[in-house]
Write a protein that holds these residues in place. Sequence first.
Motif, PDB file in Angstrom:
ATOM      1  N   PRO A 436      33.108  25.398  83.844  1.00 24.77           N
ATOM      2  CA  PRO A 436      33.747  24.623  84.925  1.00 24.77           C
ATOM      3  C   PRO A 436      33.516  25.301  86.273  1.00 24.77           C
ATOM      4  O   PRO A 436      33.236  26.512  86.344  1.00 24.77           O
ATOM      5  N   ASP A 453      39.144  25.620  81.566  1.00 28.58           N
ATOM      6  CA  ASP A 453      38.659  24.247  81.661  1.00 28.58           C
ATOM      7  C   ASP A 453      39.890  23.354  81.707  1.00 28.58           C
ATOM      8  O   ASP A 453      40.450  22.987  80.672  1.00 28.58           O
ATOM      9  N   VAL A 458      38.538  28.857  78.121  1.00 25.19           N
ATOM     10  CA  VAL A 458      37.257  28.841  77.417  1.00 25.19           C
ATOM     11  C   VAL A 458      37.184  30.136  76.613  1.00 25.19           C
ATOM     12  O   VAL A 458      37.051  31.214  77.184  1.00 25.19           O
TER      13      VAL A 458
END
Length: 501
Positions: A436, A453, A458
């Motif tokens: 992201p 994210d 993550v």
Amino acid sequence: MPHVVTQACCGDASCVYACPVNCIHPTPDEPDFGTAEMLYIDPSTCVDCGACVTACPVGAIAPGHRLPEDQRRFTEVNAAQYGENLFVGDVRFPVNMAKRLPLAPVSTPAPLRAGPQHVAIVGSGPSAMYAADELLRLPNVSVTVYERLSLPFGLARFGVAPDHTATRTVMKLFDDIARHERLRILLNVEIGRDLTLDELRERHDAVFWAGGAPTDRPLRIPGTDAHGFAAATSLVGWYNDHPDFADRRFDLSGERVVVIGNGNVALDVARILAADPAALAATTISPTALEALQHKKIREILVVGRRGPREAAFTLPELIGLAESGISVHADPADLAGVDTSASDITEREKLALLRELAERPPVGSEDGAVRIRFAFGLAPHEIRTDDGRVTGVRFERTAVAADGTATPTGEIVDVDAGLVLSAIGYHGVAVPGLPFDPKRGVIPNDDGRVMDGDIPVAGVYVTGWIKRGPTGFIGTNKTDSAQTVASWRHDVEAGLLTAP
């Protein structure tokens, strides 16, 4: 005489923990650490033991009586932060520092409560090397650093001005870290070209992305596509022999250069362009850049800020370094008239006092090829003026600066002729495929270094440095920043939160 911190201060706080009497502030545990322009030694507490001198990775600390003439101001700068009833000009500095608590002792971290961990770090700049150093304090962790260039250490090598020789010595610390038996540095390896992010995650228990902010913030005005306009970051890369910019060429045949922006990078490029090439020959400057500077026709470098002198982005140490460099530096007295300093902090008042001193200095003659640097404030760039695709100058609109620092256009147009225009309005991060990204801030969204994210972390991917927090702070700021990310990673490992991607 007490020891003094000088311009080269990188802010990594190694000196703080070496000091036996807690006289160096702010410390990483104090709220002003993240915003301070440098660290300061309390002259009434310092016992002159020299422990800080040994600990400093950039040689920024010296006994006050041994300071060369061009660094004497730093005695006042350090003392002023502790309310020593110091006067600079007619300004008295009151007590500024809050009561300081004793420092916690530095201890070796407890072993990681998990099996052996192999961590990848992408990038080899300051944030990467400080993260590696923190990780390697744990005996069951090994680290592999992936660097796309043929030389390591990022902005410490390619971003620090070549004449800032003391600051560049931080690379000796990074060399020491690089020699660790559980650390490998793989050069000429680019993630996305030679190895995908998914492949990297498969090979390692965790990935730290330390890719920095490798591009510049765009200046969104007409004319920036003309020959003779460039980002200051490209000029910095050029004179530091960065492989991405080694083949760039800059037209130094005009009498005036305009630098839009007045942060430390703006002061760096102005100083390098104004300096005597003979003095630069003994530095690490690129031979190509040195040869070009030997034939320059520049006589004036105008450093322009959209807001007023109170809001100038350069730090006090950098302004002192420029003012004491032997280069002719000037400010317009009209820009400083009526500037309210009643709500200013000590550092800000010292900046303004020095700018007023620069405004009062007599001009230095241009014989022997001398170059003048001049500050201008309250001018917002409106467009780059061009003729047949080449830069001829900049059209500015004058601004009115309110007490809160906001700048409002007045409609008054100011045209400035120039043969070269450089934009120095900040660095900006770039998106990483597969992660992201916040394009407005130029960072990877994160929670204390955990890549996020949305609201979901993550797994196994972390960030540190400018790509984590934005292009703020100094080289040493990355030490505490990286320690925070490593602490988040350690918590996740020991909590069993890392799962295969």
